[in-house]
Scaffold this motif. Structure first.
Motif, PDB file in Angstrom:
ATOM      1  N   THR A   1       1.508 -28.043   0.419  1.00 13.75           N
ATOM      2  CA  THR A   1       0.167 -27.716   0.910  1.00 13.75           C
ATOM      3  C   THR A   1       0.062 -26.232   1.197  1.00 13.75           C
ATOM      4  OG1 THR A   1      -0.016 -29.899   1.903  1.00 13.75           O
ATOM      5  CG2 THR A   1      -1.544 -28.232   2.696  1.00 13.75           C
ATOM      6  N   PHE A   2       1.092 -25.700   1.807  1.00 12.89           N
ATOM      7  CA  PHE A   2       1.086 -24.294   2.170  1.00 12.89           C
ATOM      8  C   PHE A   2       1.017 -23.398   0.946  1.00 12.89           C
ATOM      9  CE2 PHE A   2       2.716 -20.253   3.540  1.00 12.89           C
ATOM     10  CZ  PHE A   2       2.085 -20.083   4.754  1.00 12.89           C
ATOM     11  N   THR A   3       1.724 -23.758  -0.117  1.00 14.67           N
ATOM     12  CA  THR A   3       1.787 -22.901  -1.299  1.00 14.67           C
ATOM     13  C   THR A   3       0.447 -22.792  -2.017  1.00 14.67           C
ATOM     14  OG1 THR A   3       2.560 -24.719  -2.700  1.00 14.67           O
ATOM     15  CG2 THR A   3       4.237 -23.294  -1.732  1.00 14.67           C
ATOM     16  N   ILE A   4      -0.429 -23.791  -1.865  1.00 16.30           N
ATOM     17  CA  ILE A   4      -1.699 -23.736  -2.585  1.00 16.30           C
ATOM     18  C   ILE A   4      -2.842 -23.131  -1.771  1.00 16.30           C
ATOM     19  CG2 ILE A   4      -1.157 -25.587  -4.190  1.00 16.30           C
ATOM     20  CD1 ILE A   4      -2.669 -27.533  -2.463  1.00 16.30           C
ATOM     21  N   ARG A   5      -2.598 -22.885  -0.520  1.00 16.03           N
ATOM     22  CA  ARG A   5      -3.620 -22.249   0.309  1.00 16.03           C
ATOM     23  C   ARG A   5      -3.540 -20.743   0.197  1.00 16.03           C
ATOM     24  NH1 ARG A   5      -4.139 -25.526   5.971  1.00 16.03           N
ATOM     25  NH2 ARG A   5      -5.254 -27.247   5.052  1.00 16.03           N
ATOM     26  N   SER A   6      -4.664 -20.104   0.416  1.00 19.13           N
ATOM     27  CA  SER A   6      -4.720 -18.644   0.382  1.00 19.13           C
ATOM     28  C   SER A   6      -4.186 -18.094   1.704  1.00 19.13           C
ATOM     29  CB  SER A   6      -6.170 -18.192   0.197  1.00 19.13           C
ATOM     30  OG  SER A   6      -6.294 -16.825   0.498  1.00 19.13           O
ATOM     31  N   SER A   7      -3.491 -16.964   1.636  1.00 18.30           N
ATOM     32  CA  SER A   7      -2.965 -16.350   2.864  1.00 18.30           C
ATOM     33  C   SER A   7      -4.098 -15.896   3.776  1.00 18.30           C
ATOM     34  CB  SER A   7      -2.067 -15.167   2.520  1.00 18.30           C
ATOM     35  OG  SER A   7      -2.803 -14.180   1.842  1.00 18.30           O
ATOM     36  N   LYS A   8      -5.303 -15.744   3.234  1.00 18.58           N
ATOM     37  CA  LYS A   8      -6.449 -15.343   4.048  1.00 18.58           C
ATOM     38  C   LYS A   8      -6.852 -16.432   5.032  1.00 18.58           C
ATOM     39  CE  LYS A   8      -8.133 -12.233   0.550  1.00 18.58           C
ATOM     40  NZ  LYS A   8      -8.804 -12.144  -0.690  1.00 18.58           N
ATOM     41  N   GLU A   9      -6.387 -17.668   4.785  1.00 18.54           N
ATOM     42  CA  GLU A   9      -6.691 -18.769   5.688  1.00 18.54           C
ATOM     43  C   GLU A   9      -5.838 -18.720   6.946  1.00 18.54           C
ATOM     44  OE1 GLU A   9      -6.999 -22.712   3.937  1.00 18.54           O
ATOM     45  OE2 GLU A   9      -7.123 -21.763   1.962  1.00 18.54           O
ATOM     46  N   TYR A  10      -4.932 -17.754   7.034  1.00 15.68           N
ATOM     47  CA  TYR A  10      -3.988 -17.693   8.140  1.00 15.68           C
ATOM     48  C   TYR A  10      -4.087 -16.348   8.854  1.00 15.68           C
ATOM     49  CZ  TYR A  10      -2.106 -21.666   5.591  1.00 15.68           C
ATOM     50  OH  TYR A  10      -1.966 -22.858   4.943  1.00 15.68           O
ATOM     51  N   PRO A  11      -5.052 -16.202   9.769  1.00 15.00           N
ATOM     52  CA  PRO A  11      -5.202 -14.924  10.472  1.00 15.00           C
ATOM     53  C   PRO A  11      -4.010 -14.650  11.400  1.00 15.00           C
ATOM     54  CG  PRO A  11      -6.660 -16.582  11.409  1.00 15.00           C
ATOM     55  CD  PRO A  11      -6.033 -17.195  10.206  1.00 15.00           C
ATOM     56  N   GLU A  12      -3.697 -13.376  11.564  1.00 15.92           N
ATOM     57  CA  GLU A  12      -2.576 -12.978  12.414  1.00 15.92           C
ATOM     58  C   GLU A  12      -2.906 -13.189  13.885  1.00 15.92           C
ATOM     59  OE1 GLU A  12      -1.662  -8.939  11.391  1.00 15.92           O
ATOM     60  OE2 GLU A  12      -0.518  -9.558   9.638  1.00 15.92           O
ATOM     61  N   GLN A  13      -1.858 -13.444  14.651  1.00 16.50           N
ATOM     62  CA  GLN A  13      -1.997 -13.601  16.093  1.00 16.50           C
ATOM     63  C   GLN A  13      -0.693 -13.127  16.728  1.00 16.50           C
ATOM     64  OE1 GLN A  13      -2.132 -17.790  14.702  1.00 16.50           O
ATOM     65  NE2 GLN A  13      -1.607 -18.232  16.819  1.00 16.50           N
ATOM     66  N   SER A  14      -0.731 -12.887  18.016  1.00 15.11           N
ATOM     67  CA  SER A  14       0.447 -12.436  18.739  1.00 15.11           C
ATOM     68  C   SER A  14       1.359 -13.632  19.022  1.00 15.11           C
ATOM     69  CB  SER A  14       0.013 -11.776  20.049  1.00 15.11           C
ATOM     70  OG  SER A  14       1.138 -11.457  20.820  1.00 15.11           O
ATOM     71  N   ILE A  15       2.631 -13.525  18.596  1.00 11.57           N
ATOM     72  CA  ILE A  15       3.601 -14.599  18.797  1.00 11.57           C
ATOM     73  C   ILE A  15       4.760 -14.052  19.623  1.00 11.57           C
ATOM     74  CG2 ILE A  15       5.198 -16.216  17.684  1.00 11.57           C
ATOM     75  CD1 ILE A  15       2.321 -16.855  16.958  1.00 11.57           C
ATOM     76  N   LYS A  16       5.027 -14.680  20.754  1.00 10.12           N
ATOM     77  CA  LYS A  16       6.209 -14.355  21.553  1.00 10.12           C
ATOM     78  C   LYS A  16       7.370 -15.108  20.921  1.00 10.12           C
ATOM     79  CE  LYS A  16       3.751 -13.520  25.825  1.00 10.12           C
ATOM     80  NZ  LYS A  16       3.526 -13.941  27.207  1.00 10.12           N
ATOM     81  N   MET A  17       8.155 -14.386  20.158  1.00 11.29           N
ATOM     82  CA  MET A  17       9.178 -15.019  19.328  1.00 11.29           C
ATOM     83  C   MET A  17      10.253 -15.743  20.122  1.00 11.29           C
ATOM     84  SD  MET A  17       8.375 -14.956  16.195  1.00 11.29           S
ATOM     85  CE  MET A  17       9.940 -15.423  15.468  1.00 11.29           C
TER      86      MET A  17
END
Length: 164
Positions: A6-22
């Motif tokens: 599923t992930f491979t067929i979606r556009s990266s634009k569908e995943y906006p960046e956010q702050s992640i405390k790793m």
């Protein structure tokens, strides 16, 4: 597999960046993988420094989950997965079966599996590599047969949120 496809067929634009405390994120992922690791009596060792990056949570989850899943799948019974988080990098070290270092570029190719006995379709590391390339995360792999494998992710400076 479904999530990877599923992930491979979606556009990266569908995943906006956010702050992640790793450091907190890694603890969540370790908790998620603990039941799987316990089936082989694999121990997690964590050295987590504070680290915060700008990336989409789904993207970093795909990357980290594939690496942790492989570290468990290709590990030995009673093995260890060590996770070292620095401000600018993440290192996942396993005590597994390893592979010949000469194959370190080949493992990122789609449908390539160096060990046929552990299942899978050879998509995980290909996805990891493409996501790392897309987000300018340098990925390095070191491996030795019967000793284990180390994957290191180096965050691009533009991803790092420096603490003040």
């Amino acid at each position: 597999l479904y999530n990877d496809l599923t992930f491979t067929i979606r556009s990266s634009k569908e995943y906006p960046e956010q702050s992640i405390k790793m450091d907190e994120f890694i603890m969540e992922r370790v908790e998620y993988f603990t039941p799987l690791a316990s089936t082989k009596n694999i121990n997690f060792v964590k050295e987590l420094n504070k680290s915060q990056i700008m990336i989409n949570k789904i993207v970093i989850t795909r990357i980290v989950d594939n690496l942790l899943s492989n570290a468990i799948k290709y590990n030995k019974v009673n093995g260890t997965v060590k996770i070292v988080l620095q401000e600018d990098s993440l290192c996942i070290i396993d005590t597994g079966i390893g592979f010949e270092q000469s194959k370190s570029k080949e493992i990122f190719e789609r449908y390539i599996r160096l060990d046929e006995s552990n299942g899978g379709f050879g998509l995980g590391l290909s996805i990891v590599k493409s996501l790392c390339d897309l987000h300018k995360i340098k990925i390095d792999v070191k491996s030795q047969v019967d000793v284990g494998t180390t994957f290191t992710l180096f965050w691009n400076n533009s991803l790092i949120i420096h603490s003040t």
